[in-house]
Design an enzyme around this catalytic site. Structure first.
Site, PDB file in Angstrom:
ATOM      1  N   ARG A  85       0.818  -1.204   0.000  1.00  0.00           N
ATOM      2  CA  ARG A  85       0.000   0.000   0.000  1.00  0.00           C
ATOM      3  C   ARG A  85       0.854   1.257   0.000  1.00  0.00           C
ATOM      4  NH1 ARG A  85      -2.649   2.144   4.405  1.00  0.00           N
ATOM      5  NH2 ARG A  85      -2.542   0.164   5.534  1.00  0.00           N
ATOM      6  N   TYR A 139     -15.440  15.695 -17.415  1.00  0.00           N
ATOM      7  CA  TYR A 139     -15.996  14.345 -17.357  1.00  0.00           C
ATOM      8  C   TYR A 139     -17.129  14.327 -16.329  1.00  0.00           C
ATOM      9  CZ  TYR A 139     -16.257   9.438 -15.924  1.00  0.00           C
ATOM     10  OH  TYR A 139     -16.695   8.182 -15.581  1.00  0.00           O
ATOM     11  N   ASP A 204      -6.964  18.017 -16.851  1.00  0.00           N
ATOM     12  CA  ASP A 204      -7.263  16.645 -17.253  1.00  0.00           C
ATOM     13  C   ASP A 204      -6.793  16.492 -18.698  1.00  0.00           C
ATOM     14  OD1 ASP A 204      -8.412  14.234 -18.122  1.00  0.00           O
ATOM     15  OD2 ASP A 204     -10.117  14.451 -16.776  1.00  0.00           O
ATOM     16  N   LYS A 229      -7.864   4.907 -20.219  1.00  0.00           N
ATOM     17  CA  LYS A 229      -8.139   5.244 -21.609  1.00  0.00           C
ATOM     18  C   LYS A 229      -6.896   5.032 -22.484  1.00  0.00           C
ATOM     19  CE  LYS A 229     -12.153   6.577 -19.907  1.00  0.00           C
ATOM     20  NZ  LYS A 229     -11.985   6.690 -18.453  1.00  0.00           N
TER      21      LYS A 229
END
Length: 412
Positions: A85, A139, A204, A229
C-alpha cells in the site's frame, strides 16, 4: 523533447528505473524506454511483475526510520519496499515513464482516474483549501464529485475568462479539461495558468495525452489522466495517475497510503506496456479521426461536428435524427462507455457519461441530447465509415428550410 531531471536513483522502486543521461530523447523513444532503463543491466528484457503485498525486513529500527520519513514528507523510502500500500516496484516503473512523457518530476498512480482526482482534492482540503474553481464541461463523474460536495469541497463554475474573478482565499485548485469531455472544447492553457496566480492548475489531459499536449509546459502544476483510456489503450486495465512536482507527489502518496486507492501491480505492468505504443496508436487513430470528421461534416444527416485543433482520436457530432438509433445501428463500432481503446467506441453522453450531471448544467455546457461521442480506434477508415453510414441511414436530413450549421471540423 526535454527530459526532466529525475534526481537521485534510489534502490528498489520509485524513480530509480533509469540511468543518468545527458542527451534528451524524443517522445517515441521515451515511450519505449522510460521506466525500463535498468533492465539490461539486470539481464532482463521485459519488466518483472512484483506481486508481493509485503516485504521481509530484519532491520525493524531502520524500517521504522524509513516509515517516519515517509510520514513526514511522502518521499519514496530508500531501500527495498516495505508494504504494497505504500509503494510497488512495478507500478513505480509506470510512474517514472509517465512523468518523463509529461515532463514533470514525478507521477503518482491510483486505482482509477476518480481515485486520482479524489486524492488531489483531499490534499488541498487537508490544508483548509476546500474551494475549487472549475470550467465545464468536465468528465461527468468529475463534475458530480465537485458539485455534490462529497469530499466537503465547494466549487465555483465559470468560463476561462472568469477564473481570476472566481478565486477566493480558500481556493485550493483550478480544474479544466482540454479537449473537454465530451464536447472537445479547447482552452488556452497558458492564459488559464496566468489567471490562476499561485493557485495550482489541474489539467485533465486524458483526451490529448502527452503525445499531443503537455500541460506542465504551459503552467499546469498537476496533470491528470484516466489511465484506463489511452495510456492503457486496450480496454483491459483501470487506473488513474497524476503527473506533478515531487512536493505535491509526496502529499499524494500519503493520501494514497492512508485511503488505500492503490494500483495493482499487474495494472502497472499493463500500463507500462501500453505506453510503449502510445505515440503510434494516438497518431494512427488521429489520422483516421480527422478523415471521419471531414466526412461527417459533409453529411446532410449530421448537423454539427466538433474536432479539436490539436487533433486527436475523439470526435463529437450532433445528428438531426434520433441519436439512439445511431447507437443501436452500429455493427463494427462498439456501443460502449470509455474511450481510447484500439477499437472504436460510440456513446450518447446525455444518457451515460454525463447523465449524473444536472440536465440544465449539462445542456449549458453544450452536452445536448443529439450529441454523440466517437472514440476512433485502429480499424480501417473505410470499414468504419461503412458502419457509420449504415447507422446514420435512417436519420433525417436537415429539415426543409433549415440551414445546416457551417462546416465545423475544428468547431471546439
Amino acid at each position: 523533447m526535454d527530459t526532466p531531471n529525475l534526481g537521485p536513483t534510489p534502490h528498489g522502486h520509485g524513480h530509480g528505473h533509469g540511468r543518468a543521461r545527458t542527451a534528451p530523447r524524443a517522445l517515441a523513444t521515451e515511450a519505449v524506454h522510460a521506466g525500463r532503463d535498468d533492465l539490461a543491466g539486470q539481464g532482463l528484457h521485459a519488466p518483472p511483475i512484483d506481486l508481493s503485498t509485503t516485504y521481509p525486513s530484519y532491520d525493524s529500527r531502520g524500517e521504522a526510520a524509513r516509515i517516519d520519513t515517509f510520514a513526514a514528507t511522502g518521499a519514496e523510502p530508500d531501500g527495498p519496499p516495505v508494504y504494497g500500500r505504500l509503494g510497488n516496484p512495478t507500478v513505480a516503473r509506470f510512474e517514472t515513464a509517465l512523468a518523463r512523457l509529461e515532463g514533470t518530476d514525478s507521477a503518482v498512480a491510483f486505482a482509477s482516474g476518480m481515485a486520482a482526482l479524489t486524492a488531489v482534492l483531499l490534499v488541498r482540503a487537508s490544508t483548509g483549501l476546500r474551494h475549487a474553481v472549475a470550467v465545464r464541461p468536465l468528465y461527468g463523474c468529475s463534475d458530480h464529485l465537485l458539485t455534490a460536495g462529497l469530499l466537503g469541497t465547494e466549487v465555483t463554475w465559470t468560463d476561462p475568462a472568469g477564473i481570476a474573478d472566481a478565486l477566493r482565499p480558500d481556493t485550493g485548485l483550478v480544474i479544466v479539461e482540454t479537449p473537454a469531455n465530451p464536447t472537445l472544447t479547447e482552452i488556452d492553457l497558458r492564459a488559464v495558468a496566468h489567471s490562476c496566480g499561485s493557485v495550482p492548475l489541474l489539467v485533465d489531459n486524458t483526451f490529448a495525452t502527452p503525445v499531443l499536449q503537455r500541460p506542465a509546459e504551459h503552467g499546469a502544476r498537476l496533470v491528470l489522466h484516466s489511465a484506463t483510456k489511452y495510456l492503457g489503450g486496450h480496454g483491459d486495465v483501470m487506473a488513474g495517475v497524476v503527473a506533478c512536482d515531487e512536493e505535491f507527489a509526496g502529499r499524494l502518496r500519503q493520501v494514497r497510503f492512508a485511503t488505500g486507492g492503490v494500483l495493482h501491480p499487474l495494472a502497472g505492468y499493463l500500463l507500462l506496456r501500453g505506453l510503449s505504443t502510445l505515440p503510434v496508436r494516438v497518431r494512427a487513430a488521429s489520422a483516421t479521426a480527422a478523415g471521419l470528421a471531414r466526412r461527417l461534416t459533409a453529411d446532410p444527416r449530421v448537423s454539427r461536428v466538433r474536432y479539436p485543433r490539436i487533433g486527436g482520436a475523439m470526435i463529437a457530432f450532433e445528428v438531426y435524427g434520433d441519436p439512439h438509433e445511431v447507437i443501436a445501428g452500429v455493427r463494427l463500432i462498439t456501443p460502449a462507455v470509455s474511450l481510447g481503446s484500439v477499437d472504436t467506441l460510440i456513446q450518447h453522453p446525455a444518457s451515460i457519461s454525463h447523465r449524473i450531471v444536472d440536465a440544465a448544467d449539462r445542456r449549458g455546457a453544450g452536452v445536448n441530447d443529439r450529441l454523440l461521442r466517437l472514440s476512433v480506434g485502429l480499424e480501417d477508415i473505410e470499414d468504419l465509415w461503412t458502419d457509420l453510414d449504415g447507422a446514420l441511414g435512417a436519420a433525417e436530413a436537415a429539415p426543409a428550410g433549415q440551414a445546416r450549421r457551417p462546416p465545423a471540423v475544428h468547431d471546439a
